[in-house]
Design a protein around this motif. Structure first.
Motif, mmCIF file in Angstrom:
data_model
loop_
_atom_site.group_PDB
_atom_site.id
_atom_site.type_symbol
_atom_site.label_atom_id
_atom_site.label_comp_id
_atom_site.label_asym_id
_atom_site.label_seq_id
_atom_site.Cartn_x
_atom_site.Cartn_y
_atom_site.Cartn_z
ATOM 1 N N LEU A 77 13.049 -28.957 33.020
ATOM 2 C CA LEU A 77 12.115 -30.089 33.021
ATOM 3 C C LEU A 77 11.697 -30.366 34.446
ATOM 4 C CD1 LEU A 77 14.726 -31.010 30.894
ATOM 5 C CD2 LEU A 77 12.697 -32.159 30.086
ATOM 6 N N HIS A 78 10.437 -30.693 34.610
ATOM 7 C CA HIS A 78 9.916 -30.917 35.967
ATOM 8 C C HIS A 78 9.063 -32.180 35.968
ATOM 9 C CE1 HIS A 78 8.063 -28.836 39.758
ATOM 10 N NE2 HIS A 78 8.421 -30.082 39.976
ATOM 11 N N LEU A 79 9.650 -33.240 36.512
ATOM 12 C CA LEU A 79 8.878 -34.478 36.705
ATOM 13 C C LEU A 79 8.189 -34.340 38.059
ATOM 14 C CD1 LEU A 79 10.007 -38.097 36.134
ATOM 15 C CD2 LEU A 79 9.369 -37.417 38.433
ATOM 16 N N LYS A 80 6.866 -34.493 38.061
ATOM 17 C CA LYS A 80 6.103 -34.335 39.304
ATOM 18 C C LYS A 80 5.369 -35.623 39.649
ATOM 19 C CE LYS A 80 4.887 -29.455 38.582
ATOM 20 N NZ LYS A 80 3.794 -28.483 38.608
ATOM 21 N N LYS A 81 4.878 -35.671 40.879
ATOM 22 C CA LYS A 81 4.022 -36.778 41.341
ATOM 23 C C LYS A 81 4.662 -38.136 41.073
ATOM 24 C CE LYS A 81 -0.063 -33.965 41.051
ATOM 25 N NZ LYS A 81 -1.329 -33.638 40.477
ATOM 26 N N GLY A 82 5.960 -38.224 41.332
ATOM 27 C CA GLY A 82 6.651 -39.508 41.208
ATOM 28 C C GLY A 82 6.757 -40.016 39.785
ATOM 29 N N GLY A 83 6.530 -39.151 38.805
ATOM 30 C CA GLY A 83 6.659 -39.579 37.403
ATOM 31 C C GLY A 83 5.322 -39.649 36.687
ATOM 32 N N HIS A 84 4.279 -39.128 37.328
ATOM 33 C CA HIS A 84 2.957 -39.158 36.694
ATOM 34 C C HIS A 84 2.625 -37.862 35.958
ATOM 35 C CE1 HIS A 84 1.780 -43.161 38.008
ATOM 36 N NE2 HIS A 84 2.717 -42.918 38.899
ATOM 37 N N GLU A 85 3.510 -36.858 36.102
ATOM 38 C CA GLU A 85 3.360 -35.616 35.316
ATOM 39 C C GLU A 85 4.733 -35.190 34.841
ATOM 40 O OE1 GLU A 85 1.470 -32.258 37.193
ATOM 41 O OE2 GLU A 85 -0.331 -33.424 37.659
ATOM 42 N N LEU A 86 4.781 -34.593 33.639
ATOM 43 C CA LEU A 86 6.027 -34.032 33.136
ATOM 44 C C LEU A 86 5.743 -32.661 32.540
ATOM 45 C CD1 LEU A 86 9.051 -34.368 32.534
ATOM 46 C CD2 LEU A 86 8.423 -35.358 30.334
ATOM 47 N N TRP A 87 6.521 -31.680 33.000
ATOM 48 C CA TRP A 87 6.395 -30.313 32.506
ATOM 49 C C TRP A 87 7.721 -29.921 31.864
ATOM 50 C CZ3 TRP A 87 1.939 -27.140 33.620
ATOM 51 C CH2 TRP A 87 0.954 -27.804 34.367
ATOM 52 N N ILE A 88 7.670 -29.386 30.635
ATOM 53 C CA ILE A 88 8.884 -28.904 29.975
ATOM 54 C C ILE A 88 8.674 -27.419 29.698
ATOM 55 C CG2 ILE A 88 10.468 -29.157 28.019
ATOM 56 C CD1 ILE A 88 9.646 -32.092 27.831
ATOM 57 N N ASN A 89 9.529 -26.593 30.317
ATOM 58 C CA ASN A 89 9.376 -25.126 30.218
ATOM 59 C C ASN A 89 7.931 -24.709 30.514
ATOM 60 O OD1 ASN A 89 12.069 -24.756 29.647
ATOM 61 N ND2 ASN A 89 11.762 -24.930 27.439
ATOM 62 N N GLN A 90 7.420 -25.225 31.621
ATOM 63 C CA GLN A 90 6.068 -24.879 32.120
ATOM 64 C C GLN A 90 4.905 -25.375 31.252
ATOM 65 O OE1 GLN A 90 7.691 -21.189 32.968
ATOM 66 N NE2 GLN A 90 8.469 -22.483 34.626
ATOM 67 N N ALA A 91 5.192 -26.197 30.247
ATOM 68 C CA ALA A 91 4.100 -26.772 29.447
ATOM 69 C C ALA A 91 3.987 -28.246 29.796
ATOM 70 C CB ALA A 91 4.381 -26.595 27.961
ATOM 71 N N GLN A 92 2.763 -28.678 30.120
ATOM 72 C CA GLN A 92 2.586 -30.079 30.517
ATOM 73 C C GLN A 92 2.560 -30.985 29.294
ATOM 74 O OE1 GLN A 92 -0.740 -30.837 33.119
ATOM 75 N NE2 GLN A 92 -0.032 -32.909 33.580
ATOM 76 N N ARG A 93 3.346 -32.079 29.360
ATOM 77 C CA ARG A 93 3.416 -33.042 28.261
ATOM 78 C C ARG A 93 2.322 -34.100 28.380
ATOM 79 N NH1 ARG A 93 7.997 -34.044 24.829
ATOM 80 N NH2 ARG A 93 8.579 -31.936 24.259
ATOM 81 N N GLU A 94 1.811 -34.553 27.256
ATOM 82 C CA GLU A 94 0.893 -35.714 27.239
ATOM 83 C C GLU A 94 1.715 -36.953 27.538
ATOM 84 O OE1 GLU A 94 -2.225 -36.780 25.353
ATOM 85 O OE2 GLU A 94 -3.148 -34.802 25.442
ATOM 86 N N LEU A 95 1.162 -37.862 28.328
ATOM 87 C CA LEU A 95 1.919 -39.060 28.699
ATOM 88 C C LEU A 95 1.100 -40.318 28.416
ATOM 89 C CD1 LEU A 95 3.315 -37.900 32.173
ATOM 90 C CD2 LEU A 95 4.569 -38.034 30.013
ATOM 91 N N PRO A 96 1.785 -41.455 28.245
ATOM 92 C CA PRO A 96 1.046 -42.720 28.103
ATOM 93 C C PRO A 96 0.189 -42.973 29.345
ATOM 94 C CG PRO A 96 3.429 -43.051 27.834
ATOM 95 C CD PRO A 96 3.230 -41.634 28.246
ATOM 96 N N VAL A 97 -0.862 -43.783 29.202
ATOM 97 C CA VAL A 97 -1.793 -43.943 30.332
ATOM 98 C C VAL A 97 -1.529 -45.174 31.189
ATOM 99 C CG1 VAL A 97 -3.703 -42.657 29.328
ATOM 100 C CG2 VAL A 97 -3.448 -45.087 28.807
#
Ligand code: NAP
Length: 307
Positions: free
Chosen positions: A241-261
């Motif tokens: 799992l890769h949380l990026k940009k201080g929590g504004h992006e989340l990648w799980i096994n290189q796939a980006q997750r949709e996040l609340p806005v």
């Protein structure tokens, strides 16, 4: 329901950048006054000192305290004793004992005390927390590297005792880590680098674990120019799992997750309003406790002067 009459004390960078738009966009609040020695907000009644504001505007319901942490306790005490609900910017104080004192005072005066941690309200945080509840982490690596000259121009308080140095941003990472991990962590080892001419560290390397033996490493550095890094990498054995940009992006096994806005500060004020309506408080000192532990347990290394 009537809007909560809000005042802001300590008008500066974070107020103009985040508090003001968040408050203006939230119908639960009406911004009625500020207390700040030098700064004001257009169209809002301004006082130079919080004592004067509290005496002149008994109708104020809540106060957000946004001055640097070294100067927050006295303002919080005055506001709580005047019966106001209080929002503390992060970190909630210069010492753990101060915050405990405020927690007791708020309970005695039956007002809300909210020790805010804005990074916990970044959109990836609750999604990652939910994931880790089902898939416990084995290894966590935090990389929080930014350019102090860009983010804190002319801010002397960050270099003075209580200003936390690189832990001013680093505590944001710790606020996320302490929110998402299923077990409590504790510090095993730390190295803090202090510029020869400064009172607070410019970099820190921290090594934590928990009762389950999870390995948690953190690398905080204020000397990074160019691209900035606010990342948390988590290995659960079956996923990266890769949380990026201080929590504004989340990648799980290189796939980006949709996040609340919803943004961090709108979410903080929604929570503050909810706490006030429920007459409860939210004061978690865990991130500040880890920073205090780092100052207590960490090796102190002297490095190049910061000019
Ligand atoms: P800042 O602009 O340096 O300070 C905020 C205001 O506090 C100043 O404009 C000043 O207003 C008042 N102040 C400064 N020194 C004071 C003193 N000795 N006594 C009383 N008031 C004083 O700081 P900031 O960047 O907004 O940060 C404030 C807090 O927000 C910090 O705890 C920080 O960690 C947190 N925060 C900052 C950011 C960010 O991006 N900057 C992000 C999230 C959270 P007057 O001179 O008008 O009194």
């Amino acid at each position: 329901m009537q809007a909560i009459k809000l005042a802001i004390a300590g008008v500066g960078k974070i107020v103009y950048d985040q508090h003001l738009p968040a408050v203006l966009g939230n119908k639960d609040f009406e911004l009625v006054a500020t207390a700040s020695r030098n700064n004001t907000i257009d169209g809002v009644q301004g006082f130079r000192h919080i004592e004067e504001m509290l005496a002149s505007r008994p109708d104020i319901d809540a106060v957000s305290l946004c001055m640097p942490p070294q100067y927050r306790y006295e303002a919080a005490r005055l506001a709580i004793r005047a019966g106001k609900n209080v929002f503390l910017e992060k970190p909630p104080g210069a010492t753990l004992s101060e915050v405990e004192s405020l927690r007791e005072l708020a309970a005695a005066h039956a007002v809300t005390l909210f020790a805010s941690w804005h990074s916990r309200h970044a959109p990836a945080v609750q999604v990652l927390k939910d994931y880790l509840r089902e898939h416990p982490p084995r290894q966590v690596k935090v990389i929080w590297r930014e350019d102090v000259r860009h983010w804190h121009p002319d801010q002397e308080w960050i270099w003075q005792p209580g200003g936390l140095g690189v832990f001013d941003p680093g505590i944001n990472a710790l606020s996320i880590v302490t929110e998402i991990l299923p077990e409590e962590i504790f510090l095993r080892q730390a190295a803090l680098e202090f510029p020869a001419n400064r009172q607070t560290p410019i970099a820190a390397q921290l090594s934590f674990t928990d009762a389950a033996g999870t390995d948690v490493q953190a690398d905080f550095d204020w000397r990074q120019t160019g691209e900035q890094t606010w990342d948390i990498l988590v290995d659960t054995g079956d996923a990266h799992l890769h949380l990026k940009k201080g929590g504004h992006e989340l990648w799980i096994n290189q796939a980006q997750r949709e996040l609340p806005v919803e943004g961090e500060y709108p979410s903080l004020y929604r929570h503050f309003s909810d706490l006030i309506r429920r007459r409860s408080s939210d004061v978690d000192v865990a991130p500040l406790r880890h920073v205090a532990d780092a100052f207590m347990l960490g090796q102190h290394i002297v490095t190049d002067p910061f000019i």
